[in-house]
Write an enzyme that holds these catalytic residues in place. Structure first.
Site, mmCIF file in Angstrom:
data_model
loop_
_atom_site.group_PDB
_atom_site.id
_atom_site.type_symbol
_atom_site.label_atom_id
_atom_site.label_comp_id
_atom_site.label_asym_id
_atom_site.label_seq_id
_atom_site.Cartn_x
_atom_site.Cartn_y
_atom_site.Cartn_z
ATOM 1 N N ASP A 60 0.827 -1.211 0.000
ATOM 2 C CA ASP A 60 0.000 0.000 0.000
ATOM 3 C C ASP A 60 0.862 1.261 0.000
ATOM 4 O O ASP A 60 2.010 1.248 0.436
ATOM 5 C CB ASP A 60 -0.928 -0.023 1.233
ATOM 6 C CG ASP A 60 -2.098 0.931 1.076
ATOM 7 O OD1 ASP A 60 -2.393 1.349 -0.062
ATOM 8 O OD2 ASP A 60 -2.723 1.271 2.107
ATOM 9 N N GLY A 61 0.278 2.347 -0.487
ATOM 10 C CA GLY A 61 0.920 3.662 -0.375
ATOM 11 C C GLY A 61 1.563 4.180 -1.650
ATOM 12 O O GLY A 61 2.193 5.245 -1.638
ATOM 13 N N ASN A 62 1.388 3.465 -2.769
ATOM 14 C CA ASN A 62 1.981 3.916 -4.033
ATOM 15 C C ASN A 62 1.504 5.316 -4.419
ATOM 16 O O ASN A 62 2.291 6.173 -4.817
ATOM 17 C CB ASN A 62 1.582 2.979 -5.184
ATOM 18 C CG ASN A 62 2.173 1.600 -5.048
ATOM 19 O OD1 ASN A 62 3.025 1.373 -4.195
ATOM 20 N ND2 ASN A 62 1.721 0.686 -5.877
ATOM 21 N N GLY A 63 0.191 5.512 -4.327
ATOM 22 C CA GLY A 63 -0.411 6.763 -4.777
ATOM 23 C C GLY A 63 0.026 7.942 -3.925
ATOM 24 O O GLY A 63 0.427 8.996 -4.444
ATOM 25 N N ARG A 106 -5.369 -1.920 8.626
ATOM 26 C CA ARG A 106 -6.506 -2.757 8.272
ATOM 27 C C ARG A 106 -6.091 -3.825 7.278
ATOM 28 O O ARG A 106 -5.006 -3.778 6.708
ATOM 29 C CB ARG A 106 -7.661 -1.914 7.732
ATOM 30 C CG ARG A 106 -7.293 -1.012 6.578
ATOM 31 C CD ARG A 106 -8.496 -0.198 6.081
ATOM 32 N NE ARG A 106 -8.084 0.767 5.090
ATOM 33 C CZ ARG A 106 -7.845 2.064 5.324
ATOM 34 N NH1 ARG A 106 -8.019 2.559 6.536
ATOM 35 N NH2 ARG A 106 -7.451 2.873 4.368
ATOM 36 N N ILE A 107 -7.005 -4.763 7.083
ATOM 37 C CA ILE A 107 -6.732 -5.940 6.263
ATOM 38 C C ILE A 107 -7.240 -5.725 4.834
ATOM 39 O O ILE A 107 -6.742 -6.355 3.893
ATOM 40 C CB ILE A 107 -7.399 -7.191 6.910
ATOM 41 C CG1 ILE A 107 -6.851 -7.426 8.331
ATOM 42 C CG2 ILE A 107 -7.204 -8.437 6.045
ATOM 43 C CD1 ILE A 107 -5.357 -7.646 8.417
ATOM 44 N N GLU A 127 -12.125 -4.522 -4.687
ATOM 45 C CA GLU A 127 -12.687 -3.184 -4.483
ATOM 46 C C GLU A 127 -11.958 -2.119 -5.306
ATOM 47 O O GLU A 127 -12.459 -1.004 -5.471
ATOM 48 C CB GLU A 127 -12.634 -2.806 -2.998
ATOM 49 C CG GLU A 127 -13.614 -3.559 -2.114
ATOM 50 C CD GLU A 127 -13.236 -5.018 -1.897
ATOM 51 O OE1 GLU A 127 -12.027 -5.307 -1.798
ATOM 52 O OE2 GLU A 127 -14.141 -5.873 -1.853
ATOM 53 N N ASN A 128 -10.775 -2.452 -5.803
ATOM 54 C CA ASN A 128 -9.999 -1.456 -6.550
ATOM 55 C C ASN A 128 -10.614 -1.107 -7.913
ATOM 56 O O ASN A 128 -10.209 -0.122 -8.541
ATOM 57 C CB ASN A 128 -8.535 -1.893 -6.732
ATOM 58 C CG ASN A 128 -7.719 -1.814 -5.459
ATOM 59 O OD1 ASN A 128 -6.795 -2.598 -5.247
ATOM 60 N ND2 ASN A 128 -8.021 -0.861 -4.567
ATOM 61 N N GLU A 182 1.209 -13.407 12.187
ATOM 62 C CA GLU A 182 1.744 -12.245 12.897
ATOM 63 C C GLU A 182 1.574 -11.035 11.976
ATOM 64 O O GLU A 182 1.829 -11.118 10.771
ATOM 65 C CB GLU A 182 3.231 -12.449 13.220
ATOM 66 C CG GLU A 182 3.484 -13.556 14.210
ATOM 67 C CD GLU A 182 2.852 -13.302 15.576
ATOM 68 O OE1 GLU A 182 2.831 -12.135 16.019
ATOM 69 O OE2 GLU A 182 2.368 -14.266 16.186
ATOM 70 N N TRP A 229 2.650 8.189 -2.084
ATOM 71 C CA TRP A 229 4.081 8.415 -2.279
ATOM 72 C C TRP A 229 4.323 9.265 -3.531
ATOM 73 O O TRP A 229 5.117 10.203 -3.520
ATOM 74 C CB TRP A 229 4.795 7.067 -2.393
ATOM 75 C CG TRP A 229 6.250 7.172 -2.721
ATOM 76 C CD1 TRP A 229 7.267 7.506 -1.861
ATOM 77 C CD2 TRP A 229 6.855 6.958 -4.004
ATOM 78 N NE1 TRP A 229 8.463 7.513 -2.539
ATOM 79 C CE2 TRP A 229 8.245 7.175 -3.847
ATOM 80 C CE3 TRP A 229 6.363 6.596 -5.258
ATOM 81 C CZ2 TRP A 229 9.145 7.048 -4.899
ATOM 82 C CZ3 TRP A 229 7.262 6.463 -6.313
ATOM 83 C CH2 TRP A 229 8.628 6.687 -6.131
#
Ligand code: IPE
Ligand code: IPE
Ligand code: MG
Length: 232
Positions: free
Chosen positions: A13-16, A185-186, A60-61, A198, A18
């Site tokens: 996650d976090g590409n956008g 979150r998952i 959902e994407n 874990e 960034w």
């Protein structure tokens, strides 16, 4: 320090965010995210991981703008063009989980080719989750089970047998789940398979997550005491 570690799953996650931080388009982030898949996959293989499952696109994407979806669906072609040779040299086997038939034809073709080409590789399974949702996986599994019962299978399913109705058959439970970019979150990833995983949430966005970060995550994993409901 002796937890077994076979299966790592990563919510990349976090590409956008960034990309936006650098005044770039979100797709710029996805491009660098894809490049980073190569680095982290190779590091995982070198560290002896048996299964690395990467969340690349969720059910959902599809809600995202068409232009972004289009870009993401074309990334596998770029990725395998550039890195397949190296993945083959390293005996990495490409697998897929998700709603395959809903992907664009071109994307299906590229993925099929990579899976076919690498099917006899034995070092590590690199599993791409695309158009994947944990709930969708369960719905599909329920349908197949119901059909099997209609066809005469006994209605006596066990936990072990549920695995046969999932998309991850043969991959085993997730030992360590990592999510980058600080969302706790998952997001509908591997719901059944993470029952006793874990969990690790790291601050860096996916394009900045390095092989060294993976190593730190693995070190942290080995510090954890997994009890599986017992007393350890
Ligand atoms: C993860 O990065 C990749 C995909 C979901 C395809 P995002 O695109 O979700 O990036 P952020 O979370 O918006 O920064
Ligand atoms: C999860 O990230 C899906 C992938 C990494 C492919 P999202 O960015 O879609 O998740 P939410 O919307 O923040 O929960
Ligand atoms: Mg996101």
């Amino acid at each position: 320090m002796n937890n077994q570690l076979n299966h790592i799953a990563i919510i990349m996650d976090g590409n956008g965010r960034w990309a936006k931080k650098q005044d770039q388009k979100r797709t710029f982030g996805h491009f660098h995210g894809a490049e980073n898949v190569r680095n982290v996959a190779i590091a995982a293989q070198e560290l002896g991981i048996k299964v690395l499952t990467l969340f690349a696109f969720s059910t959902e994407n599809w809600k995202r703008p068409l232009e972004e979806i289009d870009y993401l669906m074309k990334l596998p072609a770029y990725f395998f063009d550039k890195f397949m040779k190296e993945l083959m040299e390293r005996q990495i086997k490409i697998e897929f989980i998700g709603h395959f038939s809903r992907l664009p034809q071109g994307t299906q073709k590229v993925l099929k080719r990579a899976m076919e080409q690498s099917k006899n590789n034995t070092a590590m399974k690199l599993v791409f989750a695309m158009d994947y949702g944990g709930r969708d996986e369960l719905v599909e599994g329920f349908k197949r089970y119901a059909q099997d019962v209609v066809d005469g299978r006994e209605n006596n399913i066990t936990e072990d047998e549920v695995e046969n109705y999932l998309m991850t058959t043969g991959l085993g439970d997730v030992d360590l789940l990592i999510r980058t970019s600080m969302e706790y979150r998952i997001s509908n990833f591997l719901l059944w398979q993470i029952a006793y995983a874990e969990l690790l949430f790291v601050e860096k966005p996916w394009p900045k997550f390095t092989p060294e970060d993976l190593k730190l995550c693995i070190d942290e994993y080995h510090q954890r005491q997994r009890r599986f409901g017992g007393l350890g």
